[in-house]
Scaffold this active site. Structure first.
Site, mmCIF file in Angstrom:
data_model
loop_
_atom_site.group_PDB
_atom_site.id
_atom_site.type_symbol
_atom_site.label_atom_id
_atom_site.label_comp_id
_atom_site.label_asym_id
_atom_site.label_seq_id
_atom_site.Cartn_x
_atom_site.Cartn_y
_atom_site.Cartn_z
ATOM 1 C CB SER A 147 -18.503 -6.312 5.592
ATOM 2 O OG SER A 147 -18.136 -7.100 6.236
ATOM 3 C CE1 TYR A 200 -14.958 -3.031 8.790
ATOM 4 C CE2 TYR A 200 -16.198 -5.039 9.322
ATOM 5 C CZ TYR A 200 -15.611 -4.110 8.329
ATOM 6 O OH TYR A 200 -15.329 -4.411 7.060
HETATM 7 N N1 LIG Z 1 -10.504 -7.783 4.364
HETATM 8 C C1 LIG Z 1 -11.716 -8.109 4.710
HETATM 9 O O1 LIG Z 1 -11.881 -9.188 5.286
HETATM 10 C C2 LIG Z 1 -12.735 -7.288 4.281
HETATM 11 C C3 LIG Z 1 -14.112 -8.070 4.401
HETATM 12 C C4 LIG Z 1 -15.390 -7.430 4.095
HETATM 13 C C5 LIG Z 1 -15.103 -5.867 3.915
HETATM 14 N N2 LIG Z 1 -13.942 -5.263 3.726
HETATM 15 C C6 LIG Z 1 -13.797 -3.779 3.448
HETATM 16 O O2 LIG Z 1 -12.832 -3.823 2.416
HETATM 17 C C7 LIG Z 1 -12.471 -2.509 2.223
HETATM 18 C C8 LIG Z 1 -11.024 -2.337 1.908
HETATM 19 O O3 LIG Z 1 -10.243 -3.110 3.134
HETATM 20 P P1 LIG Z 1 -8.999 -4.259 2.749
HETATM 21 O O4 LIG Z 1 -9.608 -5.498 3.360
HETATM 22 O O5 LIG Z 1 -8.598 -4.008 1.250
HETATM 23 O O6 LIG Z 1 -7.910 -3.478 3.898
HETATM 24 P P2 LIG Z 1 -6.728 -2.741 3.786
HETATM 25 O O7 LIG Z 1 -5.536 -3.699 2.854
HETATM 26 O O8 LIG Z 1 -6.549 -2.092 4.919
HETATM 27 O O9 LIG Z 1 -7.045 -1.544 2.793
HETATM 28 C C9 LIG Z 1 -7.779 -0.323 3.413
HETATM 29 C C10 LIG Z 1 -7.298 0.839 2.229
HETATM 30 O O10 LIG Z 1 -8.093 1.790 2.900
HETATM 31 C C11 LIG Z 1 -7.075 2.950 2.586
HETATM 32 N N3 LIG Z 1 -7.343 3.960 3.640
HETATM 33 C C12 LIG Z 1 -7.346 3.973 5.124
HETATM 34 N N4 LIG Z 1 -7.628 5.097 5.694
HETATM 35 C C13 LIG Z 1 -7.772 6.119 4.453
HETATM 36 C C14 LIG Z 1 -7.921 7.356 4.648
HETATM 37 N N5 LIG Z 1 -8.344 8.377 5.841
HETATM 38 N N6 LIG Z 1 -8.253 8.038 3.549
HETATM 39 C C15 LIG Z 1 -7.911 7.599 2.379
HETATM 40 N N7 LIG Z 1 -7.664 6.067 2.183
HETATM 41 C C16 LIG Z 1 -7.647 5.362 3.358
HETATM 42 C C17 LIG Z 1 -5.794 2.487 2.877
HETATM 43 O O11 LIG Z 1 -4.727 3.209 2.163
HETATM 44 P P3 LIG Z 1 -3.612 4.311 3.176
HETATM 45 O O12 LIG Z 1 -3.479 3.767 4.618
HETATM 46 O O13 LIG Z 1 -2.613 4.334 2.151
HETATM 47 O O14 LIG Z 1 -4.767 5.516 3.144
HETATM 48 C C18 LIG Z 1 -5.870 1.131 2.205
HETATM 49 O O15 LIG Z 1 -5.708 1.379 0.837
HETATM 50 C C19 LIG Z 1 -12.895 -1.759 3.939
HETATM 51 O O16 LIG Z 1 -13.860 -0.978 3.501
HETATM 52 C C20 LIG Z 1 -13.074 -2.868 4.355
HETATM 53 O O17 LIG Z 1 -14.097 -2.574 5.668
HETATM 54 C C21 LIG Z 1 -12.784 -6.140 3.914
#
Ligand SMILES: NC(=O)c1ccc[n+]([C@@H]2O[C@H](COP(=O)([O-])OP(=O)(O)OC[C@H]3O[C@@H](n4cnc5c(N)ncnc54)[C@H](OP(=O)(O)O)[C@@H]3O)[C@@H](O)[C@H]2O)c1
Length: 258
Positions: free
Chosen positions: A152, A165
């Site tokens: 991130s 985080y």
């Molecule tokens: N959105 C942003 O602004 C942003 C910015 C920078 C970085 N990121 C990073 O991008 C990545 C993806 O996040 P996102 O933004 O796409 O959020 P998201 O829509 O909440 O996706 C998170 C994913 O992780 C899965 N997950 C959560 N706990 C889990 C577990 N214990 N085992 C397996 N899977 C699990 C969730 O699926 P289930 O609940 O079905 O398990 C979901 O598919 C993360 O690492 C986040 O830190 C996001």
């Protein structure tokens, strides 16, 4: 090179995506399938993964759903065994499952600290432990493999009240730099992808009022990235010639200053 190869640069590749049930992981799984990869979608919500597989299949792609909790080391190993047995091993791991739970440190939200560390660090390491042997093996056989870790912009910049985080993501970026030196000589490219704000379910888990207000303000002030924007960056880096490793990709909303 034929037109077909241009359109499907990842044909013949096997891409495991963690956190594939929503947001960046879901969009990337769909995009890698569009580019020709056989995608393995991993997350906990099986019904969301099944819907993704159905969409990919309808569009002429190939995908397999493996419901697993990445914080469960044995479950991730079992998933990796299925990938080895059924698909001959992964040559791309998009190590992406994560959670963001900001709060002032003095609130002592220890459950949220633990949740972020367990998922963003230990879960990430469980996937590395389960799939790196496959990446090394497939790279030796096929000439290239990819380990792409989702970090991130929080790994680089300072966001008050996002300390835990941000520190988990600094771990991801620094780990990726180190792993590249170990795995690059074995033809495994290692990349850290560092997005700014992307509109996903990530924000839905936030409970801290101050962080929610900050997010809402930023949503009004700028156009956030979409999960597809990040997915295209990952498709691009995976489609580069095997000699080229885009090691760190910071992708920001144009309007996000820091
Ligand atoms: N959105 C942003 O602004 C942003 C910015 C920078 C970085 N990121 C990073 O991008 C990545 C993806 O996040 P996102 O933004 O796409 O959020 P998201 O829509 O909440 O996706 C998170 C994913 O992780 C899965 N997950 C959560 N706990 C889990 C577990 N214990 N085992 C397996 N899977 C699990 C969730 O699926 P289930 O609940 O079905 O398990 C979901 O598919 C993360 O690492 C986040 O830190 C996001």
């Amino acid at each position: 090179m034929t037109t077909h190869t241009f359109a499907r640069p990842l044909a013949g590749r096997v891409a495991v995506v963690t956190g594939a049930s929503s947001g960046i992981g879901e969009a990337t799984a769909e995009h890698l399938a569009e580019l020709g990869a056989h995608v393995v979608a991993l997350a906990r919500r099986a019904e969301r993964l099944d819907a993704l597989v159905a969409r990919v299949t309808r569009a002429g792609g190939r995908a397999l759903a493996l419901a697993a909790d990445v914080t469960d080391e044995a479950a991730v190993r079992a998933a990796a065994e299925r990938v080895a047995n059924e698909l001959g091993g992964a040559d791309l791991l998009f190590n992406n499952a994560g959670v963001m739970l900001p709060a002032p440190v003095e609130e002592l939200a220890t459950d949220q600290w633990r949740h972020q560390i367990d998922l963003n660090i230990t879960g990430l390491m469980n996937a590395i432990g389960a799939f790196v042997p496959q990446l090394v093996k497939t790279a030796a056989e096929r000439g290239v493999a990819d380990l792409v870790n989702t970090s991130s912009i929080a790994a680089q910049n300072i966001f008050p009240n996002f300390a835990v985080y941000s520190a988990t993501k600094a771990y991801v970026t620094h780990l990726s730099r180190h792993l590249r030196t170990e795995l690059g000589p074995k033809n495994v490219r290692v990349s850290a992808v560092e997005p700014g704000i992307v509109g996903t379910e990530l924000q839905d888990h936030v409970t801290d009022e101050g962080a929610l207000a900050w997010l809402e303000g930023s949503k009004q002030a700028m156009e956030w990235l979409t999960p597809q924007d990040v997915a295209h960056a990952i498709g691009f880096l995976a489609s580069l010639p095997p000699r080229a490793n885009l090691q760190q990709v910071t992708i920001m909303p144009t309007g996000q200053a820091s």
